[in-house]
Design a protein around this motif. Structure first.
Motif, PDB file in Angstrom:
ATOM      1  N   LEU A  75       0.828  -1.206   0.000  1.00 37.43           N
ATOM      2  CA  LEU A  75       0.000   0.000   0.000  1.00 37.43           C
ATOM      3  C   LEU A  75       0.862   1.256   0.000  1.00 37.43           C
ATOM      4  CD1 LEU A  75      -2.824  -1.077   2.476  1.00 37.43           C
ATOM      5  CD2 LEU A  75      -3.071  -0.652   0.014  1.00 37.43           C
ATOM      6  N   LEU A  76       1.941   1.255   0.788  1.00 39.59           N
ATOM      7  CA  LEU A  76       2.845   2.409   0.816  1.00 39.59           C
ATOM      8  C   LEU A  76       3.510   2.624  -0.539  1.00 39.59           C
ATOM      9  CD1 LEU A  76       4.449   1.911   4.339  1.00 39.59           C
ATOM     10  CD2 LEU A  76       2.925   3.785   3.635  1.00 39.59           C
ATOM     11  N   ILE A  77       3.933   1.555  -1.184  1.00 40.27           N
ATOM     12  CA  ILE A  77       4.572   1.656  -2.499  1.00 40.27           C
ATOM     13  C   ILE A  77       3.591   2.234  -3.516  1.00 40.27           C
ATOM     14  CG2 ILE A  77       5.420   0.274  -4.452  1.00 40.27           C
ATOM     15  CD1 ILE A  77       6.794  -1.516  -2.309  1.00 40.27           C
ATOM     16  N   HIS A  78       2.357   1.758  -3.503  1.00 37.26           N
ATOM     17  CA  HIS A  78       1.366   2.259  -4.460  1.00 37.26           C
ATOM     18  C   HIS A  78       0.996   3.712  -4.150  1.00 37.26           C
ATOM     19  CE1 HIS A  78       1.104  -1.493  -6.517  1.00 37.26           C
ATOM     20  NE2 HIS A  78       0.836  -2.129  -5.400  1.00 37.26           N
ATOM     21  N   ALA A  79       0.976   4.083  -2.881  1.00 38.13           N
ATOM     22  CA  ALA A  79       0.715   5.476  -2.513  1.00 38.13           C
ATOM     23  C   ALA A  79       1.834   6.383  -3.030  1.00 38.13           C
ATOM     24  CB  ALA A  79       0.567   5.608  -1.004  1.00 38.13           C
ATOM     25  N   GLU A  80       3.085   5.943  -2.885  1.00 34.01           N
ATOM     26  CA  GLU A  80       4.222   6.727  -3.379  1.00 34.01           C
ATOM     27  C   GLU A  80       4.180   6.851  -4.900  1.00 34.01           C
ATOM     28  OE1 GLU A  80       7.705   4.796  -1.855  1.00 34.01           O
ATOM     29  OE2 GLU A  80       7.260   5.390   0.203  1.00 34.01           O
ATOM     30  N   ASP A  81       3.813   5.770  -5.575  1.00 32.45           N
ATOM     31  CA  ASP A  81       3.717   5.798  -7.034  1.00 32.45           C
ATOM     32  C   ASP A  81       2.670   6.815  -7.486  1.00 32.45           C
ATOM     33  OD1 ASP A  81       4.167   4.830  -9.784  1.00 32.45           O
ATOM     34  OD2 ASP A  81       2.154   3.970  -9.552  1.00 32.45           O
ATOM     35  N   LEU A  82       1.507   6.795  -6.857  1.00 32.05           N
ATOM     36  CA  LEU A  82       0.469   7.760  -7.211  1.00 32.05           C
ATOM     37  C   LEU A  82       0.900   9.180  -6.879  1.00 32.05           C
ATOM     38  CD1 LEU A  82      -2.712   5.815  -6.085  1.00 32.05           C
ATOM     39  CD2 LEU A  82      -2.104   6.435  -8.422  1.00 32.05           C
ATOM     40  N   ASP A  83       1.576   9.356  -5.753  1.00 36.77           N
ATOM     41  CA  ASP A  83       2.038  10.682  -5.352  1.00 36.77           C
ATOM     42  C   ASP A  83       3.005  11.270  -6.386  1.00 36.77           C
ATOM     43  OD1 ASP A  83       2.107  12.815  -3.341  1.00 36.77           O
ATOM     44  OD2 ASP A  83       4.206  12.209  -3.091  1.00 36.77           O
ATOM     45  N   ARG A  84       3.870  10.431  -6.945  1.00 35.16           N
ATOM     46  CA  ARG A  84       4.805  10.903  -7.990  1.00 35.16           C
ATOM     47  C   ARG A  84       4.056  11.413  -9.216  1.00 35.16           C
ATOM     48  NH1 ARG A  84       7.947   6.652  -6.101  1.00 35.16           N
ATOM     49  NH2 ARG A  84       7.080   5.142  -7.549  1.00 35.16           N
ATOM     50  N   ARG A  85       2.839  10.915  -9.413  1.00 37.40           N
ATOM     51  CA  ARG A  85       2.016  11.333 -10.556  1.00 37.40           C
ATOM     52  C   ARG A  85       0.991  12.397 -10.147  1.00 37.40           C
ATOM     53  NH1 ARG A  85      -0.129   5.980 -13.147  1.00 37.40           N
ATOM     54  NH2 ARG A  85       0.161   5.028 -11.127  1.00 37.40           N
ATOM     55  N   HIS A  86       1.197  12.956  -8.940  1.00 34.85           N
ATOM     56  CA  HIS A  86       0.321  14.007  -8.412  1.00 34.85           C
ATOM     57  C   HIS A  86      -1.112  13.516  -8.227  1.00 34.85           C
ATOM     58  CE1 HIS A  86       3.680  16.686  -8.985  1.00 34.85           C
ATOM     59  NE2 HIS A  86       3.765  16.250 -10.226  1.00 34.85           N
ATOM     60  N   LEU A  87      -1.240  12.256  -7.832  1.00 32.12           N
ATOM     61  CA  LEU A  87      -2.530  11.636  -7.541  1.00 32.12           C
ATOM     62  C   LEU A  87      -2.512  11.157  -6.093  1.00 32.12           C
ATOM     63  CD1 LEU A  87      -2.837   9.551 -10.819  1.00 32.12           C
ATOM     64  CD2 LEU A  87      -4.010  11.701 -10.295  1.00 32.12           C
ATOM     65  N   ARG A  88      -3.670  10.829  -5.581  1.00 31.03           N
ATOM     66  CA  ARG A  88      -3.778  10.397  -4.183  1.00 31.03           C
ATOM     67  C   ARG A  88      -4.271   8.964  -4.075  1.00 31.03           C
ATOM     68  NH1 ARG A  88      -7.885  13.846  -1.110  1.00 31.03           N
ATOM     69  NH2 ARG A  88      -9.053  13.343  -2.958  1.00 31.03           N
ATOM     70  N   LEU A  89      -3.797   8.303  -3.045  1.00 27.33           N
ATOM     71  CA  LEU A  89      -4.343   7.015  -2.623  1.00 27.33           C
ATOM     72  C   LEU A  89      -5.034   7.271  -1.287  1.00 27.33           C
ATOM     73  CD1 LEU A  89      -4.527   3.874  -2.879  1.00 27.33           C
ATOM     74  CD2 LEU A  89      -2.527   3.806  -1.409  1.00 27.33           C
ATOM     75  N   GLN A  90      -6.301   6.942  -1.229  1.00 26.64           N
ATOM     76  CA  GLN A  90      -7.050   7.066   0.020  1.00 26.64           C
ATOM     77  C   GLN A  90      -7.453   5.672   0.477  1.00 26.64           C
ATOM     78  OE1 GLN A  90     -10.193  10.074   0.170  1.00 26.64           O
ATOM     79  NE2 GLN A  90      -9.524  10.690  -1.870  1.00 26.64           N
ATOM     80  N   VAL A  91      -7.180   5.370   1.718  1.00 21.19           N
ATOM     81  CA  VAL A  91      -7.562   4.092   2.305  1.00 21.19           C
ATOM     82  C   VAL A  91      -8.740   4.356   3.238  1.00 21.19           C
ATOM     83  CG1 VAL A  91      -6.809   2.179   3.756  1.00 21.19           C
ATOM     84  CG2 VAL A  91      -5.216   3.205   2.122  1.00 21.19           C
ATOM     85  N   VAL A  92      -9.826   3.612   3.033  1.00 19.38           N
ATOM     86  CA  VAL A  92     -11.040   3.844   3.818  1.00 19.38           C
ATOM     87  C   VAL A  92     -11.608   2.527   4.350  1.00 19.38           C
ATOM     88  CG1 VAL A  92     -11.646   5.936   2.529  1.00 19.38           C
ATOM     89  CG2 VAL A  92     -12.564   3.735   1.793  1.00 19.38           C
ATOM     90  N   ASN A  93     -12.396   2.641   5.382  1.00 25.66           N
ATOM     91  CA  ASN A  93     -13.221   1.553   5.945  1.00 25.66           C
ATOM     92  C   ASN A  93     -12.472   0.312   6.441  1.00 25.66           C
ATOM     93  OD1 ASN A  93     -15.533   3.058   5.437  1.00 25.66           O
ATOM     94  ND2 ASN A  93     -15.735   2.219   3.377  1.00 25.66           N
ATOM     95  N   PRO A  94     -11.294   0.459   7.040  1.00 23.05           N
ATOM     96  CA  PRO A  94     -10.675  -0.758   7.584  1.00 23.05           C
ATOM     97  C   PRO A  94     -11.376  -1.190   8.864  1.00 23.05           C
ATOM     98  CG  PRO A  94      -9.382   1.143   8.208  1.00 23.05           C
ATOM     99  CD  PRO A  94     -10.486   1.649   7.301  1.00 23.05           C
ATOM    100  N   ARG A  95     -11.353  -2.481   9.117  1.00 24.28           N
ATOM    101  CA  ARG A  95     -11.845  -3.001  10.392  1.00 24.28           C
ATOM    102  C   ARG A  95     -10.905  -2.492  11.493  1.00 24.28           C
ATOM    103  NH1 ARG A  95     -13.664  -9.115   8.678  1.00 24.28           N
ATOM    104  NH2 ARG A  95     -14.910  -8.423   6.910  1.00 24.28           N
TER     105      ARG A  95
END
Length: 119
Positions: A75-95
């Protein structure tokens, strides 16, 4: 809603994902386990989520039963990848237990997302 089959690397994956495009955002609904055995499938799901005209990605973890260290790292790797493209990763609704694992691992959780809930 698009159901993404597991890639050839992991045909009997314990992780299932559905993509729900919502405007410029893609909602990724996950069900099952995110661990060392399913991170290849998670990468496959993210590739589909960001293909074409990518926008922000909201990952709904309401259906995730287990999140291991490899899953947190993915999840951290994918968040960093999106951030490099000026996009966001939002994580929601975890138990609650998954939320604690995310907190310890440094993955921010969004209280509310600008998307409809997973079907």
């Amino acid at each position: 809603m698009t159901v993404i089959a597991p890639p050839a690397c992991c045909p009997s994956s314990f992780l299932q994902g559905n993509l729900v495009p919502q405007g410029s955002t893609v909602l990724l609904c996950l069900h099952g386990d995110i661990d060392v055995d399913t991170t290849d499938h998670l990468a496959h799901l993210f590739a589909h989520a960001t293909a074409g005209t990518p926008g922000d990605v909201v990952v709904d973890l309401a259906g995730v039963d287990f999140l291991g260290a490899a899953g947190v790292r993915a999840l951290l790797i994918h968040a960093e990848d999106l951030d490099r493209r000026h996009l966001r990763l939002q994580v929601v609704n975890p138990r609650p237990l998954i939320h604690e694992v995310l907190r310890i691992g440094g993955v921010p959780v969004t209280d509310t997302a600008e998307t409809l809930p997973c079907p």
